[in-house]
Design a protein around this motif. Sequence first.
Motif, short mmCIF file in Angstrom:
data_model
loop_
_atom_site.label_atom_id
_atom_site.label_comp_id
_atom_site.label_asym_id
_atom_site.label_seq_id
_atom_site.Cartn_x
_atom_site.Cartn_y
_atom_site.Cartn_z
N LEU A 100 -8.36 1.87 21.38
CA LEU A 100 -9.21 2.89 21.44
C LEU A 100 -10.42 2.67 21.94
CD1 LEU A 100 -7.88 3.30 17.38
CD2 LEU A 100 -7.45 4.73 19.01
N HIS A 104 -11.67 5.85 23.93
CA HIS A 104 -13.65 6.56 22.83
C HIS A 104 -14.25 6.47 24.17
CE1 HIS A 104 -11.01 6.52 18.75
NE2 HIS A 104 -10.89 7.67 20.08
N GLN A 110 -6.67 11.26 21.82
CA GLN A 110 -5.42 10.17 21.96
C GLN A 110 -4.45 10.35 23.77
OE1 GLN A 110 -4.51 13.38 18.79
NE2 GLN A 110 -3.55 11.11 17.49
N GLN A 134 -3.65 0.27 16.38
CA GLN A 134 -4.31 1.31 17.48
C GLN A 134 -3.24 1.39 18.53
OE1 GLN A 134 -7.68 -0.25 19.42
NE2 GLN A 134 -7.27 -2.36 18.18
N ALA A 138 -3.04 5.74 18.42
CA ALA A 138 -4.06 6.32 19.93
C ALA A 138 -3.31 7.30 20.59
CB ALA A 138 -4.04 5.13 20.85
#
Length: 198
Positions: A100, A104, A110, A134, A138
């Motif tokens: 993640l 990010h 996502q 995660q 995600a």
Amino acid sequence: MKTSEPFLFLQGFLKNPKRVGSVLPSSKFLANKIVQSVQWDEVTTIAELGPGTGAITRLMRSKLPQSATVFLFERDPKMRSNLKKTYPEIMFHSNASYLLKRIHQEHIDQLDSIICGLPFFNFSREMRQNILSQIHTALRPGGTLVLYQYSLHMKKRLADLFDIEKIKFVPLSFPPVFVYTCRKTKDEGHSETRESVF
């Protein structure tokens, strides 16, 4: 001289068998089965966890547009270095426990799909739960997880998080392997196994 992929994989296994999980790279039969399990027309962002020497990565890359965002997470430094030389356009990271955080950092909220060959059976309960959580976060609603494992020990845990659309047994691999095709439910309701084919 370039190191052969089977030798590179064996080196990684001997150095850290719990992380690598197998003595040989994924067979072409397994790689094909995994790639066939993804609806590529729906994918513009994808992560592969545990690509090893890239048997699946090669097929995956040929299915994706050049504009696709691809993340690869590989712990073994030699395998990761080898893949970087072949796929300089892909973003490489060493630890799937930071999935993640890494997506990010690239301003990706996502993913459309995740392909995972991590040997969960060898992981601690905490690490397994952390990575699965995660993966679930995600993936976008309706996104797919294609996971391959050497047993059915993950079936119940996966069914708690995803719709398991099918499970395929691939005997022409060493060792033989199960391929789970899972989908993150759009309504986030109770997940269940819809179809199992062996």
